[in-house]
Motif scaffolding. Structure first.
Motif, PDB file in Angstrom:
ATOM      1  N   MET A 162       0.822  -1.203   0.000  1.00  0.00           N
ATOM      2  CA  MET A 162       0.000   0.000   0.000  1.00  0.00           C
ATOM      3  C   MET A 162       0.860   1.257   0.000  1.00  0.00           C
ATOM      4  SD  MET A 162      -3.458  -0.545   2.116  1.00  0.00           S
ATOM      5  CE  MET A 162      -3.277  -1.736   3.407  1.00  0.00           C
ATOM      6  N   THR A 163       2.076   1.148   0.536  1.00  0.00           N
ATOM      7  CA  THR A 163       2.893   2.354   0.586  1.00  0.00           C
ATOM      8  C   THR A 163       3.423   2.735  -0.797  1.00  0.00           C
ATOM      9  OG1 THR A 163       4.861   1.093   1.163  1.00  0.00           O
ATOM     10  CG2 THR A 163       3.597   1.999   2.978  1.00  0.00           C
ATOM     11  N   ASP A 164       3.187   1.903  -1.807  1.00  0.00           N
ATOM     12  CA  ASP A 164       3.500   2.318  -3.184  1.00  0.00           C
ATOM     13  C   ASP A 164       2.669   3.534  -3.546  1.00  0.00           C
ATOM     14  OD1 ASP A 164       3.927  -0.978  -4.721  1.00  0.00           O
ATOM     15  OD2 ASP A 164       5.315   0.352  -3.661  1.00  0.00           O
ATOM     16  N   TYR A 165       1.543   3.689  -2.869  1.00  0.00           N
ATOM     17  CA  TYR A 165       0.629   4.800  -3.160  1.00  0.00           C
ATOM     18  C   TYR A 165       0.816   5.952  -2.183  1.00  0.00           C
ATOM     19  CZ  TYR A 165      -1.370   0.972  -5.778  1.00  0.00           C
ATOM     20  OH  TYR A 165      -1.536  -0.085  -6.630  1.00  0.00           O
ATOM     21  N   TRP A 166       1.876   5.890  -1.418  1.00  0.00           N
ATOM     22  CA  TRP A 166       2.120   6.929  -0.413  1.00  0.00           C
ATOM     23  C   TRP A 166       2.289   8.280  -1.092  1.00  0.00           C
ATOM     24  CZ3 TRP A 166       1.539   6.282   4.651  1.00  0.00           C
ATOM     25  CH2 TRP A 166       2.035   7.275   5.520  1.00  0.00           C
ATOM     26  N   ARG A 167       1.512   9.251  -0.641  1.00  0.00           N
ATOM     27  CA  ARG A 167       1.599  10.588  -1.241  1.00  0.00           C
ATOM     28  C   ARG A 167       2.014  11.590  -0.196  1.00  0.00           C
ATOM     29  NH1 ARG A 167       2.154   8.474  -4.929  1.00  0.00           N
ATOM     30  NH2 ARG A 167       0.794   7.885  -6.647  1.00  0.00           N
ATOM     31  N   GLU A 168       3.067  12.322  -0.491  1.00  0.00           N
ATOM     32  CA  GLU A 168       3.442  13.430   0.388  1.00  0.00           C
ATOM     33  C   GLU A 168       2.505  14.602   0.092  1.00  0.00           C
ATOM     34  OE1 GLU A 168       5.667  13.398   2.754  1.00  0.00           O
ATOM     35  OE2 GLU A 168       6.432  11.384   2.354  1.00  0.00           O
ATOM     36  N   PRO A 169       2.356  15.628   0.930  1.00  0.00           N
ATOM     37  CA  PRO A 169       3.094  15.695   2.192  1.00  0.00           C
ATOM     38  C   PRO A 169       2.412  14.835   3.262  1.00  0.00           C
ATOM     39  CG  PRO A 169       1.751  17.661   1.947  1.00  0.00           C
ATOM     40  CD  PRO A 169       1.508  16.817   0.730  1.00  0.00           C
ATOM     41  N   ALA A 170       3.232  14.242   4.121  1.00  0.00           N
ATOM     42  CA  ALA A 170       2.693  13.404   5.176  1.00  0.00           C
ATOM     43  C   ALA A 170       2.840  14.112   6.508  1.00  0.00           C
ATOM     44  CB  ALA A 170       3.444  12.075   5.205  1.00  0.00           C
ATOM     45  N   SER A 171       1.986  13.737   7.442  1.00  0.00           N
ATOM     46  CA  SER A 171       2.099  14.247   8.816  1.00  0.00           C
ATOM     47  C   SER A 171       2.540  13.095   9.688  1.00  0.00           C
ATOM     48  CB  SER A 171       0.741  14.751   9.301  1.00  0.00           C
ATOM     49  OG  SER A 171       0.191  15.606   8.329  1.00  0.00           O
ATOM     50  N   TYR A 172       3.391  13.363  10.669  1.00  0.00           N
ATOM     51  CA  TYR A 172       3.812  12.261  11.539  1.00  0.00           C
ATOM     52  C   TYR A 172       4.249  12.739  12.905  1.00  0.00           C
ATOM     53  CZ  TYR A 172       8.241  13.739   9.413  1.00  0.00           C
ATOM     54  OH  TYR A 172       9.285  14.474   8.938  1.00  0.00           O
ATOM     55  N   PHE A 173       4.338  11.799  13.798  1.00  0.00           N
ATOM     56  CA  PHE A 173       4.851  12.071  15.138  1.00  0.00           C
ATOM     57  C   PHE A 173       5.367  10.771  15.724  1.00  0.00           C
ATOM     58  CE2 PHE A 173       1.291  10.064  17.292  1.00  0.00           C
ATOM     59  CZ  PHE A 173       0.234  10.246  16.409  1.00  0.00           C
ATOM     60  N   LEU A 174       6.202  10.929  16.763  1.00  0.00           N
ATOM     61  CA  LEU A 174       6.738   9.756  17.464  1.00  0.00           C
ATOM     62  C   LEU A 174       6.289   9.782  18.907  1.00  0.00           C
ATOM     63  CD1 LEU A 174       9.567  10.494  15.497  1.00  0.00           C
ATOM     64  CD2 LEU A 174       9.926   8.249  16.457  1.00  0.00           C
ATOM     65  N   LEU A 175       6.098   8.616  19.469  1.00  0.00           N
ATOM     66  CA  LEU A 175       5.770   8.564  20.900  1.00  0.00           C
ATOM     67  C   LEU A 175       6.049   7.165  21.404  1.00  0.00           C
ATOM     68  CD1 LEU A 175       1.873   8.459  21.365  1.00  0.00           C
ATOM     69  CD2 LEU A 175       3.121   7.559  19.422  1.00  0.00           C
ATOM     70  N   LYS A 176       5.933   6.995  22.722  1.00  0.00           N
ATOM     71  CA  LYS A 176       6.120   5.665  23.326  1.00  0.00           C
ATOM     72  C   LYS A 176       4.918   4.808  22.916  1.00  0.00           C
ATOM     73  CE  LYS A 176       9.181   5.706  27.196  1.00  0.00           C
ATOM     74  NZ  LYS A 176       9.429   6.921  27.980  1.00  0.00           N
ATOM     75  N   GLY A 177       5.225   3.626  22.413  1.00  0.00           N
ATOM     76  CA  GLY A 177       4.173   2.712  21.969  1.00  0.00           C
ATOM     77  C   GLY A 177       3.148   2.445  23.050  1.00  0.00           C
ATOM     78  N   ALA A 178       3.610   2.391  24.306  1.00  0.00           N
ATOM     79  CA  ALA A 178       2.703   2.065  25.404  1.00  0.00           C
ATOM     80  C   ALA A 178       1.612   3.116  25.581  1.00  0.00           C
ATOM     81  CB  ALA A 178       3.503   1.894  26.692  1.00  0.00           C
ATOM     82  N   LEU A 179       1.960   4.390  25.341  1.00  0.00           N
ATOM     83  CA  LEU A 179       0.969   5.465  25.483  1.00  0.00           C
ATOM     84  C   LEU A 179      -0.126   5.325  24.435  1.00  0.00           C
ATOM     85  CD1 LEU A 179       3.069   8.682  26.126  1.00  0.00           C
ATOM     86  CD2 LEU A 179       1.382   7.646  27.630  1.00  0.00           C
ATOM     87  N   LEU A 180       0.308   5.007  23.225  1.00  0.00           N
ATOM     88  CA  LEU A 180      -0.632   4.852  22.124  1.00  0.00           C
ATOM     89  C   LEU A 180      -1.561   3.674  22.409  1.00  0.00           C
ATOM     90  CD1 LEU A 180      -1.104   6.136  19.386  1.00  0.00           C
ATOM     91  CD2 LEU A 180       0.472   4.475  18.396  1.00  0.00           C
ATOM     92  N   LYS A 181      -0.987   2.595  22.914  1.00  0.00           N
ATOM     93  CA  LYS A 181      -1.763   1.384  23.228  1.00  0.00           C
ATOM     94  C   LYS A 181      -2.843   1.707  24.238  1.00  0.00           C
ATOM     95  CE  LYS A 181      -0.724  -3.136  25.356  1.00  0.00           C
ATOM     96  NZ  LYS A 181      -1.729  -3.649  25.944  1.00  0.00           N
ATOM     97  N   GLU A 182      -2.446   2.434  25.287  1.00  0.00           N
ATOM     98  CA  GLU A 182      -3.395   2.779  26.342  1.00  0.00           C
ATOM     99  C   GLU A 182      -4.559   3.578  25.784  1.00  0.00           C
ATOM    100  OE1 GLU A 182      -0.888   3.855  29.927  1.00  0.00           O
ATOM    101  OE2 GLU A 182      -2.590   5.244  30.098  1.00  0.00           O
ATOM    102  N   ALA A 183      -4.198   4.583  24.963  1.00  0.00           N
ATOM    103  CA  ALA A 183      -5.229   5.462  24.412  1.00  0.00           C
ATOM    104  C   ALA A 183      -6.204   4.673  23.554  1.00  0.00           C
ATOM    105  CB  ALA A 183      -4.578   6.571  23.581  1.00  0.00           C
ATOM    106  N   VAL A 184      -5.673   3.812  22.694  1.00  0.00           N
ATOM    107  CA  VAL A 184      -6.564   3.080  21.786  1.00  0.00           C
ATOM    108  C   VAL A 184      -7.360   2.016  22.542  1.00  0.00           C
ATOM    109  CG1 VAL A 184      -6.646   1.668  19.695  1.00  0.00           C
ATOM    110  CG2 VAL A 184      -5.066   3.565  19.846  1.00  0.00           C
ATOM    111  N   ASP A 185      -6.775   1.430  23.582  1.00  0.00           N
ATOM    112  CA  ASP A 185      -7.513   0.490  24.423  1.00  0.00           C
ATOM    113  C   ASP A 185      -8.733   1.181  25.018  1.00  0.00           C
ATOM    114  OD1 ASP A 185      -4.813  -1.550  25.805  1.00  0.00           O
ATOM    115  OD2 ASP A 185      -6.306  -1.994  24.255  1.00  0.00           O
ATOM    116  N   ASP A 186      -8.528   2.426  25.499  1.00  0.00           N
ATOM    117  CA  ASP A 186      -9.630   3.174  26.098  1.00  0.00           C
ATOM    118  C   ASP A 186     -10.736   3.431  25.092  1.00  0.00           C
ATOM    119  OD1 ASP A 186      -7.611   5.290  28.289  1.00  0.00           O
ATOM    120  OD2 ASP A 186      -8.468   3.282  28.541  1.00  0.00           O
ATOM    121  N   LEU A 187     -10.363   3.598  23.833  1.00  0.00           N
ATOM    122  CA  LEU A 187     -11.355   3.949  22.819  1.00  0.00           C
ATOM    123  C   LEU A 187     -12.222   2.774  22.410  1.00  0.00           C
ATOM    124  CD1 LEU A 187      -9.142   6.271  20.619  1.00  0.00           C
ATOM    125  CD2 LEU A 187     -11.176   6.940  21.894  1.00  0.00           C
TER     126      LEU A 187
END
Lengths: 333, 322
Positions: A162-187
């Motif tokens: 799917m990334t063959d179709y990747w189109r810039e400009p892209a938005s991104y950020f980095l964070l601790k995986g555990a924080l993301l997990k917690e947030a999505v678990d809550d959702l």
């Protein structure tokens, strides 16, 4: 599968077809592989595609709806021995069977080295684990346990990237995986699809779901680093199922060589790419190694701050990578 | 038909701490077979999901010999079915509330049939526990005492006709716990497994399902009897894979192999922690008709290599070879 017979004719035929040198790999700690496979958490019976290449081992899988694609990558430096000349070998194996077989191996010994050979006499993937351990028989004799498995393979192509179709400009950020997990678990409890909202000024991230109830999770700027937002505000929706698969099965830092750090990117069309960098123990001495690709390039220390800079400075060859790419969805389907 | 006895403390302990819980893991009911010299607790294949389980005690281990009486017209053997869980409850209650002595007697009581005026004589085991000024009487309903034909069938069921040519001790080498962990995970792949025993002390297990074949070789197990064992070939220059070793051993007649149910082996390994045998002997019968497992115990207070007054044996069915 006929285990005990030695079918000479079939063997010769296979050899004729594949005059390629066999692949022999040794992973010093089976946990490196089982941890990454757990992060992919695929319970379907479908086959996944295995790639054995000189640079490393990859495993790819696409879900039924084709809206989610997962992959893992173990660079050759993570193996204690790696014999795999070109060209790269691509084949399919039943994912569940591979995971079950590795679970049996891991139950025998948590730290013994795992050997991988391909192809076997019937074109199968062969695994072997040898644990002489510390066990000494009551009568003083040597005792040991050897485990082996043969997993049938099938012809399979890589699922479309799917990334063959990747189109810039892209938005991104980095964070601790555990924080993301917690947030999505809550959702999980509201149900419904999840909207990810990224703001540029001030940098902020929120995730919201509205179904039987509604919930919005905000992550503070202090938790994020390397934030790059393509427009003043970027918002996209994704299926909860895909979010959960992409973000909630990563290992705890204590189970592996350190906390998992995650990069989340959204391209101009809303494709979501989640890349987890899992620190692993073991492997050969850190070498130069070739750059792995786009995710490494965007992690130049100068562009990052705080813990992310430390992460980037970590030898990239000590990281196992698990990546998920999801298609966005329109308003509630 | 008569039976009465006073349980020894040791017998009572063995029962409620180890052997009744073991039987409970296999099935709800068992038969008790009483004779002048020995007491058996027997679970037949129909009671224990395919496995045959027999616990044997000498009479003097279980009962005070002076007060022990058993009599019947059929060789003084008495047998009946009991509910294992209920028997366990009775013993636990006796041990907790009145632990000094425990008497047991076979009785008949008139019991009113529900819903009508008739009464019927039903058999019971009457337990009287005494201790510290307390006397506790419990009546455990049991099955009708077995007629002679059934007794003979039980006598045949409790024993294997002959011992296996050789046995491997699963408690030796890497140990039963490690083996149990691996077998437990193999359960996910298949319900039946191939087991091979080699005179060299190698145990091979293999499961195959769909597109996976998975095997394990546990080496260095002790062989019984010792004169049946064979030294493994020295390996210099020939690195054989586990599968190759098995094929060679089978061809040389140094190994026997059968297919059994994974759940049976797993259950046997897991109950071993309840009674802590010093040896877990696993053998394949001559002709590969069944698998025989014996738990052998050591009496820590004596010098003897094994405790003769107590054994636990299992007989497992094997699957017909494909």
């Amino acid at each position: 599968m006929d285990i005990d017979s030695n079918d000479e004719q079939e063997q010769e035929h296979e050899e004729e077809e594949q005059q390629l040198p066999p692949v022999h790999l040794t992973l010093s700690n089976i946990r490196s592989l089982t941890t990454l496979l757990q992060a992919m958490k695929i319970s379907a019976k479908q086959a996944c595609t295995v790639v054995l290449a000189p640079e490393g081992v990859e495993l790819h899988w696409a879900d039924d709806s084709k809206s989610l694609r997962s992959s893992l990558q173990l660079r050759s430096e993570l193996f204690s021995s790696y014999e795999c000349g070109p060209p790269r070998r691509v084949f399919g194996v039943a994912m569940l069977q591979l995971v079950d077989a590795l679970a049996v191996f891991a139950s025998a010994s948590s730290a013994a080295p795992l050997q991988l050979h391909y192809p076997g006499p019937d074109g199968e993937l062969q695994l072997e684990l040898s644990d002489s351990g510390d066990a000494v028989d009551v009568d003083g004799g040597g005792a040991g346990c050897v485990m082996y498995a043969r997993i049938a393979t099938q012809e399979q192509d890589l699922p479309s990237d799917m990334t063959d179709y990747w189109r810039e400009p892209a938005s991104y950020f980095l964070l601790k995986g555990a924080l993301l997990k917690e947030a999505v678990d809550d959702l999980e409890w509201p149900g419904g699809s999840v909207a990810i909202r990224l703001s540029r000024d001030p940098p902020a991230l929120s995730m919201a779901a509205a179904g039987t109830g509604s919930l919005e999770v905000h992550l503070s700027a202090a938790d994020l680093s390397g934030v790059q937002v393509a427009e003043p505000q970027v918002q996209q929706r994704y299926r909860y199922k895909n979010m959960k698969a992409s973000m909630c099965h990563i290992p705890d830092g204590k189970e592996v060589g350190g906390p998992v750090s995650t990069k989340v990117s959204i391209d101009a069309n809303g494709l979501l790419k989640v890349t987890h960098m899992v620190p692993l123990a073991g492997g050969r001495a850190p070498g130069g190694g070739s750059a792995t690709g786009q995710q490494q390039a965007s992690m130049q220390p100068s562009a990052l701050s705080g813990f992310a800079a430390t992460q980037a400075a970590l030898d990239s060859s000590r990281l196992g990578v698990v990546q998920f790419v999801s298609l966005p969805v329109d308003e509630e389907d | 038909m008569k039976f009465r006895a006073t349980l020894t403390e040791r017998g009572c302990q063995s029962l409620h701490k180890a052997f009744l819980p073991t039987l409970e893991k296999f099935g709800k009911t068992c038969h008790i077979l009483l004779g002048p010299d020995e007491v058996f607790f027997i679970q037949r294949a129909v009671d224990a999901d395919g496995a045959n389980v027999t616990v044997r005690f000498t009479a003097e281990r279980m009962f005070n010999t002076e007060s022990f009486r058993v009599a019947s017209r059929h060789f003084n053997l008495v047998a009946f079915a009991v509910d294992v869980g209920l028997l366990l409850k009775v013993l636990r209650s006796a041990v907790t509330n009145a632990p000094d002595t425990l008497d047991v007697k076979l009785t008949q009581c008139a019991v009113a049939l529900p819903g009508c005026d008739e009464v019927e004589n039903k058999p019971f085991l009457c337990f009287t526990a005494r201790g510290d000024g307390v006397s506790l009487v419990q009546e455990l309903p049991i099955g009708k005492p077995c007629p002679s034909g059934e007794i003979d069938a039980l006598v045949a069921a409790k024993d294997v006709a002959s011992l296996c040519p050789w046995y491997l001790d699963l408690a030796s080498g890497a140990g039963a716990a490690g083996l149990a962990r691996v077998v437990d995970r193999m359960k996910a792949l298949s319900s039946s497994m191939q087991v091979a025993l080699c005179k060299t002390g190698d145990l091979h297990i293999q499961v195959a399902e769909n597109s996976v074949m998975l095997g394990a070789l546990f080496s260095g197990l002790t062989v019984y009897p010792q004169d049946a064992s064979k030294q493994p070939e020295p390996e210099e220059g020939r690195q054989l894979t586990a599968e190759e070793k098995l094929q060679e051993a089978l061809q040389a007649g140094d190994a026997m192999t059968v297919h059994i149910q994974v759940k049976h082996l797993l259950k046997i390994l897991s109950v071993s922690t309840l009674s802590q045998p010093s040896r877990i002997l696993f053998g394949i019968a001559e002709g590969c008709g069944h698998v025989h497992v014996m738990f052998v115990y050591r009496d820590p207070s004596t010098e003897a290599a094994y405790d003769d007054s107590l054994t636990l044996g299992f007989k497992l069915p094997v699957r017909d070879e494909d």
